[in-house]
Design an enzyme around this catalytic site. Structure first.
Site, PDB file in Angstrom:
ATOM      1  N   SER A   1       0.860  -1.195   0.000  1.00  0.00           N
ATOM      2  CA  SER A   1       0.000   0.000   0.000  1.00  0.00           C
ATOM      3  C   SER A   1       0.890   1.237   0.000  1.00  0.00           C
ATOM      4  O   SER A   1       2.042   1.173   0.426  1.00  0.00           O
ATOM      5  CB  SER A   1      -0.861   0.030   1.264  1.00  0.00           C
ATOM      6  N   ASP A   2       0.350   2.352  -0.471  1.00  0.00           N
ATOM      7  CA  ASP A   2       1.056   3.595  -0.182  1.00  0.00           C
ATOM      8  C   ASP A   2       0.864   3.855   1.315  1.00  0.00           C
ATOM      9  O   ASP A   2      -0.078   3.350   1.934  1.00  0.00           O
ATOM     10  CB  ASP A   2       0.551   4.762  -1.035  1.00  0.00           C
ATOM     11  N   TRP A   3       1.755   4.636   1.857  1.00  0.00           N
ATOM     12  CA  TRP A   3       1.817   4.802   3.319  1.00  0.00           C
ATOM     13  C   TRP A   3       0.555   5.503   3.865  1.00  0.00           C
ATOM     14  O   TRP A   3       0.379   6.700   3.709  1.00  0.00           O
ATOM     15  CB  TRP A   3       3.077   5.581   3.674  1.00  0.00           C
TER      16      TRP A   3
END
Ligand code: BGC
Length: 722
Positions: A235-237
């Site tokens: 995932s993106d952060w």
């Protein structure tokens, strides 16, 4: 999939407890997951970013550790990689990043960033390659291969349609599926299929009602099922919002920006759902299986992993080679460039970017560079003491950092750990120039000083180096407009009045408006954020030690209204952003609807001349896929030089339903003065009913190969003539 690896992954999987598996699928530090010591499974270590391996942070806070051993090679930004149009250089750049990531003990390097440049105003454009999916895909695939030579996974990001920073955590992209598939997905596909990327980062934004990080459509249907991707999806952060959806989607690892690691959606909350029987354990197993497969592909579990290195002379040299080929000569109408070193006894350099370091800004792409050669230093070290070089800033960004309703990766003092607060405010906003009377007065005084000096007869040459910086080109914010900040237009106008022969250099990740002065300047050079050797490369180009060969990987619009995202679609959206322009992005829009860019896609001049002979269609490429065009190119000038031969597939007549032309192939070659070479350009795409145009830019077509009407088998060999 390698069956032996699969068997070993299955074996390990069986030995893991639910608790251990959960530990592997979410961040246990800001940049690492948990390992399982008893089974010899290490944590997975991630690091930004796209231009170099980021400095070390404390495991649970965004405070840089401040070590002296985490300086690295600072590579030219993604747009600069694209401007080289050079696949082998892209691979070499990737190889530097991979070797350095490995050298710093990382497993996954969070790059390259390959989102399509839909608008020049997107704050992260400098990290991205191009407005064109073919160019992006070709270079990014090579870059990924380079990274992964070092037993480090590349992580192509941000999948997908992540084209603005404003409200990036929640904005819903509304786009028709055909446009998505033909423009925004192909580069990702290319990095999966040709590049063999081992990991993909899902984007923050929403698409078709789903957050990309937990999207069934993007992650399962397209990435896993259609493309057969069996690597790691991260995932993106902070991009995961719902435990169930994330668990059921094809996301493997959840990362975020906060340090409540056990409370991540795929941590305790997911464990509880599994224990309650609401999510089958098999869903977790699938994720862990991908993680184990990735670890084995990286030789993390068998003791045979390659070692890397960082800050080597070779890496610095690659950064220099990249920077040299990324500089784009936009204009040289009076032949002022190249400057002659021997004829310069005293020169004046004006402009803050002449003397500014950029590596430390931009958001997660910031780099703690071992060193960074500024343009001024590059010029001084090239001239070597025989010429006096004076410098004045002419404008300043001090005290004028811009109103920032959201994030500012460049650290404007408001949010020291901007990443920690990056989940607020929808994740991003628009950067507005603050009008500050004191700053305006300071700039006026600087202008007067610069103009007076430029007007004096003491200087053989005056060089202006301006443009953008990471106050504007930055993660977490988009630009409000395409204008040059800090009153540079006024300054440039005044300088050109007193020095019409002034050499103009602009720097940035995307175009700026030039209409107020461009007709009055005769030499104009564009450099991106050129990495640690950017200043060396620029000086070499200005003084003719290097013949420029960069080409624009995006259209340089006259004004923002010429960009379809703004005039037809929306930019930026807040809750929703409608991509009404569909596939008509960049030159696809300008060329189909007869609009003039300031400088077109593919444009870039050289100090020498290339002439093109007749073009003909060749055999299918060795792989049997696609076709080739043959064309004879001659260097008719007096200097060795490099040319990028571009192949476009064109409609025979303009038709508003389809892009007038699309890049289908390119090849960069080097020719000595007088040398002629038969260039073979492989190209992709169906050319039935279309013309094959061969040229030096999208608007400088030198030869057309016509396909015979009624031709059905696009792989048939035939010869076309002009
Ligand atoms: C960015 C990513 C980056 C991640 C980790 C996010 O804010 O969008 O590109 O890799 O942070 O720093």
């Amino acid at each position: 999939m390698n069956e032996e690896l699969m068997r070993r992954a299955e074996e390990l999987l069986e030995k893991l407890t639910l608790e251990e598996k959960i530990g592997m699928i979410h961040g246990a530090e800001l940049f690492a997951t948990k390992g399982v010591e008893r089974l010899g499974i290490p944590p997975l270590r991630f690091s930004d970013g796209t231009m170099g391996v980021r400095q070390e942070f404390a495991p649970d806070s965004w405070h840089a550790v401040g070590n002296t051993d985490d300086f690295v090679t600072y590579l030219p930004c993604g747009s600069a990689v694209a401007a080289t149009w050079n696949r082998s250089l892209a691979k070499m750049a990737g190889s530097v990043l991979g070797a350095e990531a490995r050298g710093r003990g990382k497993d996954v390097i969070l790059g390259p960033g390959i989102n399509i440049k839909r608008s020049p105003l997107c704050g992260r454009n400098f990290e991205y390659f191009s407005e064109d999916p073919y160019l992006t895909g070709q270079l990014a695939a090579a870059f990924v291969q380079g990274v992964q030579q070092w037993d480090v996974a590349a992580c192509v990001k941000h999948f997908a349609a992540n084209n603005q920073e404003t409200k990036r955590l929640q904005v819903e992209v509304e786009i028709d599926e055909e446009a998505l598939r033909s423009l925004y997905l192909p580069a990702f596909y290319e990095t999966v299929k040709e590049g063999g990327t081992l990991s993909v980062m899902a984007a923050y934004n929403r698409l078709y009602g789903e957050h990309c990080c937990q999207s069934d459509f993007l992650l399962r249907k397209i990435l896993r099922q259609e493309w057969g991707f069996d690597g790691l999806v991260v995932s993106d952060w902070g991009g995961v919002h719902d435990t169930k959806l994330a668990a059921q989607s094809s996301l493997d690892v959840e990362m975020s920006v906060t340090n409540d690691f056990d409370q991540y959606k795929m941590a305790e909350p997911l464990k509880k759902l599994v224990e309650a029987g609401e999510i089958p354990e098999s869903a977790i197993d699938e994720k862990v299986f991908h993680i184990l497969m990735t670890m084995m592909r990286l030789h993390m579990l068998d003791g045979s992993r390659k070692s890397g290195s960082y800050n080597t002379r070779e890496h610095q040299n690659t950064a220099l080679m990249m920077a040299r080929e990324s500089v784009v000569l936009l204009k040289n109408s009076q032949g002022i460039l190249p400057l002659r070193k021997e004829a310069c006894h005293r020169i004046l350099v004006i402009g803050e970017n002449g003397n500014r370091i950029h590596s430390n800004g931009g958001g997660s792409a910031e780099v703690k560079a071992l060193y960074e050669i500024t343009p001024l230093m590059g010029i001084k070290k090239l001239l070597g003491g025989n010429c006096r070089v004076d410098y004045v800033p002419g404008y300043c960004s001090d005290g004028f950092l811009g109103e920032d309703a959201g994030l500012d990766g460049s650290g404007d003092g408001q949010a020291e750990n901007w990443q920690e607060t990056s989940l607020e405010n929808g994740g991003g906003s628009i950067k507005v120039q603050r009008e500050d009377e004191a700053a305006r007065r300071r700039r006026q005084a600087m202008r007067q000083e610069a103009s007076a000096l430029a007007a004096s007869s003491q200087y053989d040459k005056v060089i202006f180096v301006g443009g953008l910086n990471h106050d504007f080109d930055s993660e977490g914010n988009d630009r409000a407009d395409m204008k040059l900040p800090y009153d540079q237009d006024v300054l440039i106008g005044e300088l050109l009045s007193v020095r019409p022969d002034m050499v103009m250099v602009l720097m940035g990740g995307s175009p700026v408006e030039m209409g107020r002065w461009v007709d009055r300047c005769s030499s104009l050079v564009w450099c991106w954020y050129g990495g640690m050797e950017g200043g060396t490369a620029l000086a070499e180009v200005l003084f003719g030690q290097v013949n420029p060969s960069g080409k624009l990987p995006e259209s340089f619009y006259q004004t923002i209204d010429d960009c379809s995202a703004h005039s037809v679609g929306e930019f930026p959206g807040t809750d929703k952003v409608r991509y009404r322009e569909g596939v008509f992005v960049g030159y696809r829009y300008l060329d189909t609807f007869g609009k003039e860019p300031q400088f077109c896609f593919g444009h870039g001049l050289s100090y020498t001349e290339f002439t093109y002979g007749k073009a003909s269609l060749g055999k299918a490429s060795l792989s049997g896929e696609g076709n080739t065009v043959l064309c004879e190119i001659t260097n008719t000038g007096c200097l060795p030089g490099k040319e990028t031969v571009q192949v476009y597939l064109r409609q025979k007549e303009r038709n508003p339903k389809q892009p007038y032309q699309e890049l289908a192939g390119f090849e960069k070659i080097e020719l000595q003065p007088g040398e002629t070479r038969q260039v073979i350009v492989a190209f992709k795409g169906e050319f039935k009913g279309r013309e094959i145009a061969v040229g030096s830019s999208s608007r400088d077509i030198r030869a057309i190969v016509c396909s015979p009407d009624g031709e059905t088998d696009s792989k048939l060999l035939f010869t076309g003539t002009l």
